[in-house]
Design an enzyme around this catalytic site. Structure first.
Site, PDB file in Angstrom:
ATOM      1  N   LYS A   1     -12.150  38.629 112.256  1.00 44.59           N
ATOM      2  CA  LYS A   1     -12.730  38.842 110.929  1.00 44.59           C
ATOM      3  C   LYS A   1     -14.239  38.692 111.056  1.00 44.59           C
ATOM      4  O   LYS A   1     -14.745  37.629 111.429  1.00 44.59           O
ATOM      5  CB  LYS A   1     -12.164  37.840 109.933  1.00 44.59           C
ATOM      6  CG  LYS A   1     -12.589  38.096 108.489  1.00 44.59           C
ATOM      7  CD  LYS A   1     -11.907  37.100 107.564  1.00 44.59           C
ATOM      8  CE  LYS A   1     -12.249  37.352 106.100  1.00 44.59           C
ATOM      9  NZ  LYS A   1     -11.596  36.367 105.213  1.00 44.59           N
TER      10      LYS A   1
ATOM     11  N   ARG B   1     -15.047  40.079  96.564  1.00 44.70           N
ATOM     12  CA  ARG B   1     -15.488  38.805  96.004  1.00 44.70           C
ATOM     13  C   ARG B   1     -15.651  38.879  94.491  1.00 44.70           C
ATOM     14  O   ARG B   1     -15.422  37.893  93.793  1.00 44.70           O
ATOM     15  CB  ARG B   1     -16.782  38.367  96.709  1.00 44.70           C
ATOM     16  CG  ARG B   1     -16.517  37.954  98.155  1.00 44.70           C
ATOM     17  CD  ARG B   1     -17.760  37.670  98.951  1.00 44.70           C
ATOM     18  NE  ARG B   1     -17.397  37.339 100.334  1.00 44.70           N
ATOM     19  CZ  ARG B   1     -18.240  37.348 101.356  1.00 44.70           C
ATOM     20  NH1 ARG B   1     -19.514  37.659 101.159  1.00 44.70           N
ATOM     21  NH2 ARG B   1     -17.823  37.041 102.571  1.00 44.70           N
TER      22      ARG B   1
ATOM     23  N   LYS C   1     -10.618  42.985 110.657  1.00 46.86           N
ATOM     24  CA  LYS C   1     -11.195  43.105 109.319  1.00 46.86           C
ATOM     25  C   LYS C   1     -12.712  42.991 109.416  1.00 46.86           C
ATOM     26  O   LYS C   1     -13.208  42.029 110.020  1.00 46.86           O
ATOM     27  CB  LYS C   1     -10.637  42.008 108.415  1.00 46.86           C
ATOM     28  CG  LYS C   1     -11.144  42.060 106.976  1.00 46.86           C
ATOM     29  CD  LYS C   1     -10.551  40.933 106.141  1.00 46.86           C
ATOM     30  CE  LYS C   1     -11.070  41.011 104.698  1.00 46.86           C
ATOM     31  NZ  LYS C   1     -10.524  39.933 103.856  1.00 46.86           N
TER      32      LYS C   1
ATOM     33  N   TYR D   1      -6.220  49.165  99.747  1.00 44.60           N
ATOM     34  CA  TYR D   1      -6.142  49.355  98.300  1.00 44.60           C
ATOM     35  C   TYR D   1      -5.737  50.785  97.960  1.00 44.60           C
ATOM     36  O   TYR D   1      -5.404  51.077  96.817  1.00 44.60           O
ATOM     37  CB  TYR D   1      -7.488  49.017  97.654  1.00 44.60           C
ATOM     38  CG  TYR D   1      -7.943  47.614  97.991  1.00 44.60           C
ATOM     39  CD1 TYR D   1      -7.431  46.515  97.312  1.00 44.60           C
ATOM     40  CD2 TYR D   1      -8.855  47.381  99.013  1.00 44.60           C
ATOM     41  CE1 TYR D   1      -7.813  45.223  97.640  1.00 44.60           C
ATOM     42  CE2 TYR D   1      -9.257  46.091  99.353  1.00 44.60           C
ATOM     43  CZ  TYR D   1      -8.727  45.022  98.661  1.00 44.60           C
ATOM     44  OH  TYR D   1      -9.104  43.748  98.999  1.00 44.60           O
TER      45      TYR D   1
END
Length: 354
Positions: free
Chosen positions: A213, A223, A267, A332
């Protein structure tokens, strides 16, 4: 590259002589031949849907920086999960937006039995038992400072954080989580989680480690979605990986493999396809990429302005992960992409829940 003079370029036999009769376009000449030699495929089974959940009932709040993405209350998420299952999506990865009065310096609400992650998991497993649940144990949604661990005297305290998230992992497994996906990037957390799960009788619960990450600028919309954008004190560079470091990323993943990770994750996704390939080639474990909020937002924004074909770029970006060696993608776009894949196979349209 050899440049052919006009006298040669106009004559097929001379072109064949110079190229040694190798013409790459022969396999590209028709749709059927292109499909016949296609090297990589994207299927619905490759998609893990990442979604945001909030307290309340009948809540569906749009995320401003992510057009088409909503924060959902658990009851709404159940309906969305049913739709995802109908599309053939194998698993969900929820991320909570916790009420501000539940957040503290240590993220202690992650250990409350009635927190959003547990409520979501139980509700989904009751309503849609055959869909997988992949939960994160990082503390950032639960802390008052937005960091992934316990923050003390300007420092993230590694070992105390690991002890806390190992306890949280057991609770998430007891709520019904199928896979624990720790994204905190604390040293030693995979081994501690594996030991805690096994000791509690959850040997069948897997670990999908956020093995690499990166300290990326692509997380901004996320966020906002979980309510930490205005809380974060400092940055996360003391525990996330420097975007410049590929060798370090592989070493980090190697430690997670040694500690018992069942799957590895990279990620963000698209800017780090080289890391996806390196992990797959190095370890051979199931490897995943997280197509993060910033990647999603950029594609949606460019499409909204008419600068790109949004659907085409969505599918192309997802296919790139498969080409880089990924076994699946957290995205998403999962619902939208799954519907597109089904339509391409002639499947009947399914009405989305929102």
């Amino acid at each position: 590259m050899t440049r052919l003079p006009p006298s040669l370029a106009s004559r097929a036999d001379d072109v064949d002589r110079i190229t040694g009769h190798k013409r790459m376009r022969r396999n590209r000449k028709a749709d059927w031949s292109r499909r016949m030699v296609q090297e990589n495929w994207l299927g619905v089974e490759d998609l893990i849907w990442t979604l945001f959940i909030v307290p309340g009932t009948n809540v569906r709040e749009p995320v401003e920086a992510m057009p088409g993405v909503f924060r959902l209350s658990v009851d709404q998420a159940v309906e969305a999960a049913r739709h995802a299952a109908e599309l053939g999506i194998p698993a969900l990865a929820p991320f909570p937006n916790i009420a501000q009065d539940k957040r503290d310096e240590t993220g202690s609400h992650i250990l409350d039995d009635d927190n959003l992650i547990h409520a979501f998991t139980r509700a989904i497993k009751k309503a849609v038992p055959d869909i997988g649940i992949i939960t994160d144990v990082a503390l950032d949604p639960f802390t008052s400072h937005g960091h992934d661990g316990i923050y003390r005297d300007g420092e993230i305290v590694n070992d105390e954080t690991v002890a806390l998230i190992a306890r949280a992992a057991v609770m998430q497994a007891e709520a019904g989580a199928d896979i624990i996906a720790p994204s905190d990037m604390m040293d030693g957390r995979v081994g501690a989680i594996r030991q805690a799960l096994d000791s509690a009788g959850h040997q069948s619960v897997g670990i999908m480690s956020y093995a690499t990450k990166f300290a990326s600028g692509f997380y901004g919309p996320y966020r906002e979605a979980i309510g930490t954008a205005d809380l974060l004190k400092g940055d996360k560079r003391s525990y996330y990986i420097d975007p410049a470091n590929a060798v370090e990323a592989v070493r980090d993943a190697e430690l997670d493999v040694a500690e018992g990770a069942d799957m590895l994750m990279v990620k963000p996704g698209l800017p780090y396809l080289d890391i996806c390939r390196a992990l797959k080639d190095s370890f051979g474990l199931p490897t995943f990429a997280y197509q993060v909020s910033g990647e999603y937002a950029m594609i949606k924004a460019a499409a909204a302005n008419g600068w790109i074909d949004g659907e085409r770029v969505m599918m192309e970006s997802l296919l790139a992960f498969k080409r880089a060696g990924c076994d699946g993608i957290l995205s998403y776009f999962a619902l939208e992409a799954a519907a597109r894949i089904r339509a391409g196979h002639g499947a009947p349209a399914l009405k989305p829940p929102f």
